[in-house]
Design a protein around this motif. Sequence first.
Motif, PDB file in Angstrom:
ATOM      1  N   GLY A  50       0.827  -1.220   0.071  1.00 11.15           N
ATOM      2  CA  GLY A  50       0.052   0.088  -0.018  1.00 11.15           C
ATOM      3  C   GLY A  50       0.916   1.227  -0.034  1.00 11.15           C
ATOM      4  O   GLY A  50       2.088   1.179  -0.257  1.00 11.15           O
ATOM      5  N   ILE A  51       0.105   2.470   0.238  1.00 15.20           N
ATOM      6  CA  ILE A  51       0.806   3.714   0.255  1.00 15.20           C
ATOM      7  C   ILE A  51       0.364   4.257   1.452  1.00 15.20           C
ATOM      8  O   ILE A  51      -0.838   4.378   1.660  1.00 15.20           O
ATOM      9  CB  ILE A  51       0.611   4.498  -0.964  1.00 15.20           C
ATOM     10  CG1 ILE A  51       0.894   3.974  -2.258  1.00 15.20           C
ATOM     11  CG2 ILE A  51       1.243   5.894  -0.741  1.00 15.20           C
ATOM     12  CD1 ILE A  51       2.313   3.954  -2.477  1.00 15.20           C
ATOM     13  N   GLY A 188      -1.796  -1.428  19.367  1.00 21.37           N
ATOM     14  CA  GLY A 188      -0.983  -1.771  18.989  1.00 21.37           C
ATOM     15  C   GLY A 188       0.001  -0.849  18.361  1.00 21.37           C
ATOM     16  O   GLY A 188      -0.022   0.314  18.751  1.00 21.37           O
ATOM     17  N   MET A 189       0.683  -1.201  17.172  1.00 25.32           N
ATOM     18  CA  MET A 189       1.611  -0.131  16.661  1.00 25.32           C
ATOM     19  C   MET A 189       1.606  -0.230  14.968  1.00 25.32           C
ATOM     20  O   MET A 189       1.530  -1.142  14.655  1.00 25.32           O
ATOM     21  CB  MET A 189       3.314  -0.266  17.138  1.00 25.32           C
ATOM     22  CG  MET A 189       3.945  -1.730  16.970  1.00 25.32           C
ATOM     23  SD  MET A 189       5.559  -1.717  17.394  1.00 25.32           S
ATOM     24  CE  MET A 189       5.231  -2.152  19.200  1.00 25.32           C
ATOM     25  N   CYS A 190       1.928   0.898  14.701  1.00 18.80           N
ATOM     26  CA  CYS A 190       2.238   1.100  13.140  1.00 18.80           C
ATOM     27  C   CYS A 190       3.775   1.309  13.033  1.00 18.80           C
ATOM     28  O   CYS A 190       4.289   2.233  13.493  1.00 18.80           O
ATOM     29  CB  CYS A 190       1.701   2.336  12.607  1.00 18.80           C
ATOM     30  SG  CYS A 190       2.267   2.899  10.776  1.00 18.80           S
ATOM     31  N   PHE A 191       4.358   0.082  12.750  1.00 21.94           N
ATOM     32  CA  PHE A 191       5.877   0.103  12.755  1.00 21.94           C
ATOM     33  C   PHE A 191       6.470   0.760  11.616  1.00 21.94           C
ATOM     34  O   PHE A 191       6.505   0.127  10.558  1.00 21.94           O
ATOM     35  CB  PHE A 191       6.233  -1.617  12.807  1.00 21.94           C
ATOM     36  CG  PHE A 191       7.694  -1.842  13.231  1.00 21.94           C
ATOM     37  CD1 PHE A 191       8.427  -1.053  13.888  1.00 21.94           C
ATOM     38  CD2 PHE A 191       8.013  -2.866  12.328  1.00 21.94           C
ATOM     39  CE1 PHE A 191       9.727  -1.397  14.001  1.00 21.94           C
ATOM     40  CE2 PHE A 191       9.744  -3.089  12.525  1.00 21.94           C
ATOM     41  CZ  PHE A 191      10.364  -2.304  13.189  1.00 21.94           C
ATOM     42  N   HIS A 218       5.047   0.822   8.197  1.00 25.44           N
ATOM     43  CA  HIS A 218       5.455   1.846   7.077  1.00 25.44           C
ATOM     44  C   HIS A 218       6.846   1.509   6.568  1.00 25.44           C
ATOM     45  O   HIS A 218       7.721   1.264   7.195  1.00 25.44           O
ATOM     46  CB  HIS A 218       5.611   3.300   7.824  1.00 25.44           C
ATOM     47  CG  HIS A 218       4.545   3.913   7.858  1.00 25.44           C
ATOM     48  ND1 HIS A 218       4.427   5.366   8.391  1.00 25.44           N
ATOM     49  CD2 HIS A 218       3.249   3.861   7.505  1.00 25.44           C
ATOM     50  CE1 HIS A 218       2.942   5.597   8.266  1.00 25.44           C
ATOM     51  NE2 HIS A 218       2.406   4.823   7.899  1.00 25.44           N
ATOM     52  N   LEU A 219       6.445   1.031   5.182  1.00 25.21           N
ATOM     53  CA  LEU A 219       7.705   0.191   4.548  1.00 25.21           C
ATOM     54  C   LEU A 219       8.671   1.381   3.941  1.00 25.21           C
ATOM     55  O   LEU A 219       8.239   2.191   3.171  1.00 25.21           O
ATOM     56  CB  LEU A 219       7.083  -0.687   3.469  1.00 25.21           C
ATOM     57  CG  LEU A 219       7.887  -1.436   2.562  1.00 25.21           C
ATOM     58  CD1 LEU A 219       8.684  -2.349   3.405  1.00 25.21           C
ATOM     59  CD2 LEU A 219       7.139  -2.092   1.272  1.00 25.21           C
ATOM     60  N   LYS A 220       9.942   1.343   4.296  1.00 24.44           N
ATOM     61  CA  LYS A 220      10.819   2.530   3.832  1.00 24.44           C
ATOM     62  C   LYS A 220      12.374   1.890   4.092  1.00 24.44           C
ATOM     63  O   LYS A 220      12.368   0.775   4.820  1.00 24.44           O
ATOM     64  CB  LYS A 220      10.738   3.670   4.375  1.00 24.44           C
ATOM     65  CG  LYS A 220      10.762   3.908   5.910  1.00 24.44           C
ATOM     66  CD  LYS A 220      10.624   5.040   6.265  1.00 24.44           C
ATOM     67  CE  LYS A 220       9.453   5.682   6.332  1.00 24.44           C
ATOM     68  NZ  LYS A 220       9.148   6.905   7.237  1.00 24.44           N
ATOM     69  N   SER A 258       2.776  -0.401   3.875  1.00 24.79           N
ATOM     70  CA  SER A 258       2.563   0.853   3.044  1.00 24.79           C
ATOM     71  C   SER A 258       3.849   1.734   3.002  1.00 24.79           C
ATOM     72  O   SER A 258       4.492   2.147   4.013  1.00 24.79           O
ATOM     73  CB  SER A 258       1.603   1.397   3.908  1.00 24.79           C
ATOM     74  OG  SER A 258       0.448   1.017   3.764  1.00 24.79           O
ATOM     75  N   LEU A 259       4.244   2.126   1.810  1.00 25.38           N
ATOM     76  CA  LEU A 259       5.357   2.597   1.403  1.00 25.38           C
ATOM     77  C   LEU A 259       5.182   4.123   1.815  1.00 25.38           C
ATOM     78  O   LEU A 259       4.075   4.669   1.622  1.00 25.38           O
ATOM     79  CB  LEU A 259       5.627   2.846  -0.149  1.00 25.38           C
ATOM     80  CG  LEU A 259       6.121   1.386  -0.546  1.00 25.38           C
ATOM     81  CD1 LEU A 259       5.896   1.420  -2.181  1.00 25.38           C
ATOM     82  CD2 LEU A 259       7.653   1.137  -0.228  1.00 25.38           C
TER      83      LEU A 259
END
Length: 286
Positions: A50-51, A188-191, A218-220, A258-259
């Motif tokens: 995702g984004i 929880g968390m948005c890692f 959050h993919l980065k 999500s990028l």
Amino acid sequence: MKNKSASRRQFLQQSFLAGTALITAPSLFNNTAHAAEQSTVNKQDSLKLGIAGYSFVHFNLEHSLAMMKRMDVRYLCIKDFHLPFDSSAEQIAAFHKKLADANVKGYAVGPIYTKTTQDIDKAFDYAKRVGVDLIVGIPEIKDLPYVSQKCKETNIRYAIHNHGPEDKIYPNATVIWNNIKSLDKNVGMCFDMGHNMRDGQDPLKDLLRYKDRIFDLHLKNVTSATAEGKTCELGRGVINIPAFVKGLQKIKYSGSCSLEFEKDMKDPLAGLAESVGYFRGVLSAI
């Protein structure tokens, strides 16, 4: 004559079998190719790419969805600059129609910063009206018991976002875990793996350690494991993305990846597209 007739019949039978083999061989080849193609598709669908809406902070919804369509990315974490907190039911319905027309699903809202319990009430009301079951948020530590209570009441999950060394409240995943481990399981968390690395932590170890409470990702990648590290394309940074993806598969991660691309934010498409291609290449290869 009998020998000649028998030989002729044998020749015709062998010719027929050979012809049948020629006819069926392409079918067998096609079936094999289809199976390989299906295996690749299944790999791509095993993790939902995702984004994070913040990547599109300089673009309206139409332009953002056009970029997602070009990249064939189908999940969006909704930011309020695309769908304001005070949106009416009609505006929310129109928003979802635009997403559906672009083959995109809005799966969460946020990040949302809150300072009071009243702000938290508004965030949960917003998520309910938008029709999602996940809020990415940054609450005050004093308000965490109230967040936990709201999660119990609404069955809406709440994912706290870590923002690296500059964040004096939630710099990394371990700090979040220590503050939520005794709270409702829907807290929880948005890692953010990049900010976690920038705070000197190990993203893969923390993914495995806190897997049960990681609701969003959050993919980065980042240029260095220091506060000075900057977001970069997935294949160009210091985080081992193939190892991280294997970790996601190991824990059977079911949330979105999500990028969040904070480099070239006024012209993010090239960097996002490169990251999308790299991520899908890794998935195909492992």
